[in-house]
Design a protein around this motif. Structure first.
Motif, PDB file in Angstrom:
ATOM      1  N   LEU A  79      47.752 -41.262  34.926  1.00  0.00           N
ATOM      2  CA  LEU A  79      48.904 -40.454  34.542  1.00  0.00           C
ATOM      3  C   LEU A  79      48.577 -39.771  33.224  1.00  0.00           C
ATOM      4  O   LEU A  79      48.237 -40.438  32.239  1.00  0.00           O
ATOM      5  N   VAL A  80      48.673 -38.437  33.194  1.00  0.00           N
ATOM      6  CA  VAL A  80      48.306 -37.691  31.985  1.00  0.00           C
ATOM      7  C   VAL A  80      49.528 -37.050  31.321  1.00  0.00           C
ATOM      8  O   VAL A  80      49.385 -36.125  30.526  1.00  0.00           O
ATOM      9  N   ASP A  81      50.720 -37.553  31.605  1.00  0.00           N
ATOM     10  CA  ASP A  81      51.953 -37.110  30.949  1.00  0.00           C
ATOM     11  C   ASP A  81      52.360 -38.146  29.912  1.00  0.00           C
ATOM     12  O   ASP A  81      52.149 -39.348  30.107  1.00  0.00           O
ATOM     13  N   ARG A  82      52.947 -37.690  28.817  1.00  0.00           N
ATOM     14  CA  ARG A  82      53.376 -38.615  27.762  1.00  0.00           C
ATOM     15  C   ARG A  82      54.579 -39.449  28.193  1.00  0.00           C
ATOM     16  O   ARG A  82      54.697 -40.621  27.854  1.00  0.00           O
ATOM     17  N   LEU A  83      55.487 -38.835  28.961  1.00  0.00           N
ATOM     18  CA  LEU A  83      56.696 -39.534  29.407  1.00  0.00           C
ATOM     19  C   LEU A  83      56.553 -39.931  30.868  1.00  0.00           C
ATOM     20  O   LEU A  83      55.961 -39.197  31.662  1.00  0.00           O
ATOM     21  N   TRP A  84      57.145 -41.074  31.199  1.00  0.00           N
ATOM     22  CA  TRP A  84      57.123 -41.498  32.602  1.00  0.00           C
ATOM     23  C   TRP A  84      57.979 -40.528  33.413  1.00  0.00           C
ATOM     24  O   TRP A  84      59.090 -40.172  33.017  1.00  0.00           O
ATOM     25  N   ILE A 106      52.498 -36.357  40.673  1.00  0.00           N
ATOM     26  CA  ILE A 106      52.769 -37.784  40.850  1.00  0.00           C
ATOM     27  C   ILE A 106      53.800 -38.021  41.947  1.00  0.00           C
ATOM     28  O   ILE A 106      53.884 -39.103  42.504  1.00  0.00           O
ATOM     29  N   TYR A 107      54.534 -36.990  42.316  1.00  0.00           N
ATOM     30  CA  TYR A 107      55.546 -37.128  43.365  1.00  0.00           C
ATOM     31  C   TYR A 107      54.929 -37.158  44.763  1.00  0.00           C
ATOM     32  O   TYR A 107      55.619 -37.464  45.728  1.00  0.00           O
ATOM     33  N   GLU A 108      53.651 -36.832  44.868  1.00  0.00           N
ATOM     34  CA  GLU A 108      52.953 -36.895  46.150  1.00  0.00           C
ATOM     35  C   GLU A 108      52.529 -38.341  46.400  1.00  0.00           C
ATOM     36  O   GLU A 108      52.193 -39.069  45.468  1.00  0.00           O
ATOM     37  N   SER A 109      52.504 -38.737  47.657  1.00  0.00           N
ATOM     38  CA  SER A 109      52.106 -40.102  48.011  1.00  0.00           C
ATOM     39  C   SER A 109      50.628 -40.323  47.672  1.00  0.00           C
ATOM     40  O   SER A 109      49.811 -39.417  47.839  1.00  0.00           O
ATOM     41  N   PRO A 110      50.290 -41.526  47.220  1.00  0.00           N
ATOM     42  CA  PRO A 110      48.879 -41.839  46.969  1.00  0.00           C
ATOM     43  C   PRO A 110      48.050 -41.677  48.235  1.00  0.00           C
ATOM     44  O   PRO A 110      48.542 -41.906  49.343  1.00  0.00           O
ATOM     45  N   GLU A 111      46.803 -41.282  48.051  1.00  0.00           N
ATOM     46  CA  GLU A 111      45.873 -41.139  49.167  1.00  0.00           C
ATOM     47  C   GLU A 111      44.687 -42.069  48.942  1.00  0.00           C
ATOM     48  O   GLU A 111      44.330 -42.361  47.801  1.00  0.00           O
ATOM     49  N   PRO A 112      44.054 -42.509  50.020  1.00  0.00           N
ATOM     50  CA  PRO A 112      42.933 -43.441  49.891  1.00  0.00           C
ATOM     51  C   PRO A 112      41.776 -42.912  49.038  1.00  0.00           C
ATOM     52  O   PRO A 112      41.092 -43.680  48.369  1.00  0.00           O
ATOM     53  N   THR A 117      41.833 -39.179  39.901  1.00  0.00           N
ATOM     54  CA  THR A 117      42.943 -38.263  40.147  1.00  0.00           C
ATOM     55  C   THR A 117      43.843 -38.258  38.920  1.00  0.00           C
ATOM     56  O   THR A 117      44.342 -39.303  38.511  1.00  0.00           O
ATOM     57  N   LEU A 118      43.998 -37.079  38.335  1.00  0.00           N
ATOM     58  CA  LEU A 118      44.889 -36.897  37.197  1.00  0.00           C
ATOM     59  C   LEU A 118      46.281 -36.612  37.745  1.00  0.00           C
ATOM     60  O   LEU A 118      46.467 -35.682  38.530  1.00  0.00           O
ATOM     61  N   LEU A 119      47.239 -37.410  37.349  1.00  0.00           N
ATOM     62  CA  LEU A 119      48.604 -37.294  37.862  1.00  0.00           C
ATOM     63  C   LEU A 119      49.524 -36.680  36.822  1.00  0.00           C
ATOM     64  O   LEU A 119      49.478 -37.057  35.652  1.00  0.00           O
ATOM     65  N   THR A 120      50.353 -35.749  37.266  1.00  0.00           N
ATOM     66  CA  THR A 120      51.305 -35.109  36.373  1.00  0.00           C
ATOM     67  C   THR A 120      52.590 -34.803  37.121  1.00  0.00           C
ATOM     68  O   THR A 120      52.590 -34.640  38.345  1.00  0.00           O
ATOM     69  N   ALA A 121      53.684 -34.713  36.376  1.00  0.00           N
ATOM     70  CA  ALA A 121      54.970 -34.370  36.971  1.00  0.00           C
ATOM     71  C   ALA A 121      55.246 -32.867  36.864  1.00  0.00           C
ATOM     72  O   ALA A 121      56.201 -32.380  37.455  1.00  0.00           O
ATOM     73  N   VAL A 152      49.744 -46.132  39.496  1.00  0.00           N
ATOM     74  CA  VAL A 152      49.018 -45.611  38.338  1.00  0.00           C
ATOM     75  C   VAL A 152      48.102 -46.714  37.807  1.00  0.00           C
ATOM     76  O   VAL A 152      48.543 -47.830  37.560  1.00  0.00           O
ATOM     77  N   ASP A 153      46.826 -46.381  37.647  1.00  0.00           N
ATOM     78  CA  ASP A 153      45.860 -47.347  37.128  1.00  0.00           C
ATOM     79  C   ASP A 153      45.748 -47.284  35.607  1.00  0.00           C
ATOM     80  O   ASP A 153      45.528 -48.301  34.961  1.00  0.00           O
ATOM     81  N   GLU A 154      45.869 -46.077  35.047  1.00  0.00           N
ATOM     82  CA  GLU A 154      45.765 -45.902  33.600  1.00  0.00           C
ATOM     83  C   GLU A 154      46.799 -44.878  33.148  1.00  0.00           C
ATOM     84  O   GLU A 154      47.146 -43.964  33.895  1.00  0.00           O
ATOM     85  N   TRP A 155      47.235 -45.035  31.889  1.00  0.00           N
ATOM     86  CA  TRP A 155      48.200 -44.107  31.303  1.00  0.00           C
ATOM     87  C   TRP A 155      47.821 -43.902  29.842  1.00  0.00           C
ATOM     88  O   TRP A 155      48.450 -44.447  28.945  1.00  0.00           O
ATOM     89  N   PRO A 156      46.783 -43.102  29.578  1.00  0.00           N
ATOM     90  CA  PRO A 156      46.314 -42.883  28.204  1.00  0.00           C
ATOM     91  C   PRO A 156      47.169 -41.843  27.476  1.00  0.00           C
ATOM     92  O   PRO A 156      46.849 -40.656  27.435  1.00  0.00           O
TER      93      PRO A 156
END
Length: 115
Positions: free
Chosen positions: A21-26, A8-14, A93-97, A37-41
């Protein structure tokens, strides 16, 4: 059908498509507006107990098995099915920290989604 994992620390790409976001904590230090982030399930994330066990020295193989068992629970299974449907519609794109996405819950999700 395209799904990938990014930190998630990488800049968004087109070509990210739907950003999930697939992490429980922000993640620390990431502004919500900048993350795009479009969804945070949160129901798809490993339980606090499983995360603690894994980060306390548990093996990745055992973590994976336990996490897949958690994903079989009704709420998580429904969320996973919804994510599969999103993947069928376009890029996801699945985002994680996590510092090592290739040995994390994000990798398990990626493989379950056909990535």
């Amino acid at each position: 059908m395209s799904v990938r994992v990014r930190r998630i620390y990488e800049s968004p790409e087109p070509d990210d498509g739907l950003r999930v976001l697939v992490d429980r904590l922000w993640p620390r230090g990431v502004a919500k507006e900048a993350a795009h982030v479009d969804e945070w399930p949160k129901g798809l994330t490993p339980s606090a107990e499983l995360r603690t066990w894994f980060h306390g020295g548990g093996s990745y193989e055992e973590f994976r098995a336990r996490y897949e068992a958690e994903l079989a629970a009704p709420e998580a299974a429904e969320l996973l099915d919804g994510l599969r449907e999103s993947v069928r519609k376009g890029p996801v794109t699945l985002l994680t920290a996590t510092k090592t996405p290739e040995r994390s819950h994000a990798q398990v999700l990626l493989e379950l989604l056909g990535g």
